[in-house]
Design an enzyme around this catalytic site. Structure first.
Site, mmCIF file in Angstrom:
data_model
loop_
_atom_site.group_PDB
_atom_site.id
_atom_site.type_symbol
_atom_site.label_atom_id
_atom_site.label_comp_id
_atom_site.label_asym_id
_atom_site.label_seq_id
_atom_site.Cartn_x
_atom_site.Cartn_y
_atom_site.Cartn_z
ATOM 1 N N ASP A 149 -25.558 -14.564 4.346
ATOM 2 C CA ASP A 149 -26.888 -14.257 4.820
ATOM 3 C C ASP A 149 -27.807 -13.447 4.167
ATOM 4 O O ASP A 149 -27.432 -13.033 2.955
ATOM 5 C CB ASP A 149 -26.519 -13.385 6.263
ATOM 6 C CG ASP A 149 -25.500 -12.094 5.796
ATOM 7 O OD1 ASP A 149 -25.378 -12.009 4.617
ATOM 8 O OD2 ASP A 149 -25.072 -11.447 6.911
ATOM 9 N N ASN A 166 -20.130 -3.501 15.876
ATOM 10 C CA ASN A 166 -20.169 -4.261 17.133
ATOM 11 C C ASN A 166 -19.537 -5.613 17.018
ATOM 12 O O ASN A 166 -19.467 -6.441 17.565
ATOM 13 C CB ASN A 166 -21.523 -4.487 17.581
ATOM 14 C CG ASN A 166 -22.145 -5.494 16.529
ATOM 15 O OD1 ASN A 166 -21.763 -5.672 15.460
ATOM 16 N ND2 ASN A 166 -23.725 -5.429 16.773
ATOM 17 N N HIS A 218 -20.021 -7.872 14.549
ATOM 18 C CA HIS A 218 -20.517 -9.013 14.125
ATOM 19 C C HIS A 218 -19.809 -9.569 12.773
ATOM 20 O O HIS A 218 -19.269 -8.475 11.916
ATOM 21 C CB HIS A 218 -21.949 -8.694 14.100
ATOM 22 C CG HIS A 218 -22.435 -7.711 12.988
ATOM 23 N ND1 HIS A 218 -23.305 -6.863 12.978
ATOM 24 C CD2 HIS A 218 -22.403 -8.069 11.482
ATOM 25 C CE1 HIS A 218 -23.428 -6.187 11.872
ATOM 26 N NE2 HIS A 218 -23.089 -6.963 10.981
ATOM 27 N N GLU A 260 -24.619 -11.780 15.806
ATOM 28 C CA GLU A 260 -24.485 -10.403 16.598
ATOM 29 C C GLU A 260 -23.881 -10.792 18.013
ATOM 30 O O GLU A 260 -23.707 -12.066 18.264
ATOM 31 C CB GLU A 260 -25.851 -10.145 16.889
ATOM 32 C CG GLU A 260 -26.441 -9.438 15.474
ATOM 33 C CD GLU A 260 -26.206 -8.120 15.140
ATOM 34 O OE1 GLU A 260 -24.923 -7.708 15.408
ATOM 35 O OE2 GLU A 260 -27.140 -7.514 14.319
HETATM 36 C C1 GLP Z 1 -24.214 -6.307 7.507
HETATM 37 C C2 GLP Z 1 -23.653 -7.624 6.895
HETATM 38 C C3 GLP Z 1 -22.262 -8.256 7.378
HETATM 39 C C4 GLP Z 1 -21.247 -6.777 6.970
HETATM 40 C C5 GLP Z 1 -21.611 -5.633 7.820
HETATM 41 C C6 GLP Z 1 -21.012 -4.496 7.383
HETATM 42 O O1 GLP Z 1 -24.855 -6.301 8.810
HETATM 43 N N1 GLP Z 1 -24.517 -8.809 7.456
HETATM 44 O O2 GLP Z 1 -21.953 -9.137 6.380
HETATM 45 O O3 GLP Z 1 -20.141 -7.393 7.217
HETATM 46 O O4 GLP Z 1 -23.230 -5.231 7.330
HETATM 47 O O5 GLP Z 1 -21.402 -3.978 6.321
HETATM 48 P P1 GLP Z 1 -20.882 -2.745 5.834
HETATM 49 O O6 GLP Z 1 -19.618 -3.364 4.871
HETATM 50 O O7 GLP Z 1 -21.434 -2.058 5.012
HETATM 51 O O8 GLP Z 1 -20.025 -1.720 6.632
#
Ligand code: GLP
Length: 253
Positions: free
Chosen positions: A67, A136, A138, A143
């Site tokens: 993404d 959440n 995702h 989402e």
């Molecule tokens: C973002 C990314 C996800 C990632 C998530 C968790 O929203 N789009 O791909 O898994 O954050 O991030 P973190 O690893 O910093 O907790």
């Protein structure tokens, strides 16, 4: 689904690096799906180490990131493209023209989604998709209430995600409200999926992913239907999973 119970962040990153390195040794022309966020940084550091110490070769590898924020260019330090250059692309012998990230600056994001899906298909599909997980549940930026059949598309970020990701920006107002993300279908089409989770704030999401009902309300729960999905969770992130599972280093169901 297979679960690997890691002690802590270091242990999780090491296990993940073994799986990704093993994939590249077996298939040097692998197509990797990659994730951003704090969680995979340890994995990328270890891959760099394996590259430097025993010559893990990335020259034949192609990567596709999950993404990108809408409106941030690859030169913007807050963009996911910049993050990837900093943590992995510039540190191993990946060919720059083999590293793909959705273009958050594209004028027509629907068209960009179609272009990105076509590139993945032309590369032969994703062999191993690395994922983090949002609080959440995702995955990518899919989402809750996402359509499971979605391919790469524009998404609106949840308020909770905007708050969680604000730590990477000067101010919460600076967090883009939209992103372009591979869809759940792209993730399900990957031959192998590896989801990493660390820390107590991920415990609910990991429970939903591994034990909850398969529902768009918890996007990661779809991985229960994947043919080859592994979750590596550290002790804090695995805390809500059944104790009988956590007694083992790894558990299949
Ligand atoms: C973002 C990314 C996800 C990632 C998530 C968790 O929203 N789009 O791909 O898994 O954050 O991030 P973190 O690893 O910093 O907790």
């Amino acid at each position: 689904m297979r679960l690997i119970f890691a002690k802590d962040y270091e242990d999780m990153s090491c296990e993940a690096a073994k799986i990704v390195s093993g994939q590249l040794y077996l298939k040097p022309q692998s197509v990797l799906g990659l994730a951003t966020g704090s969680t995979p940084i340890g994995l990328y550091d270890r891959l760099v180490q394996v590259h430097q110490t025993v010559g893990l070769d990335f020259s034949g590898v192609t990567t596709f990131n999950l993404d990108e924020y809408v409106g941030l260019s690859s030169e913007n330090p807050e963009s996911y493209h910049y993050f990837m250059k900093e943590h992995l692309f510039s540190r191993v012998n990946l060919r720059p023209d083999h590293c793909f990230v959705p273009n958050g600056m594209a004028e027509d994001l629907e068209e960009e989604g179609r272009r990105y899906d076509a590139l993945i298909e032309q590369a032969g599909g994703i062999d191993l998709q690395v994922l983090g997980i949002g609080r959440n549940a995702h995955i990518g930026f899919n989402e809750p209430d996402i359509k499971f059949e979605a391919m790469t598309h524009k998404v609106r970020l949840d308020d909770e995600t905007i708050r969680a990701n604000a730590r990477f920006f000067a101010r919460e107002e600076d967090v883009p409200r939209y992103a372009i993300s591979m869809g759940i279908r792209n993730i399900m089409l990957a031959r192998r999926v590896l989801l990493l989770a660390s820390g107590p704030e991920k415990a609910e999401a990991v429970y939903a992913a591994a034990c909850g009902n398969v529902s768009p309300k918890a996007p990661a729960s779809i991985l229960q239907l994947h043919r080859d999905a592994t979750i590596i969770a550290d002790a804090a992130a695995a805390a809500r999973l059944p104790e009988a599972w956590r007694e083992h280093r790894s558990y299949h169901f």
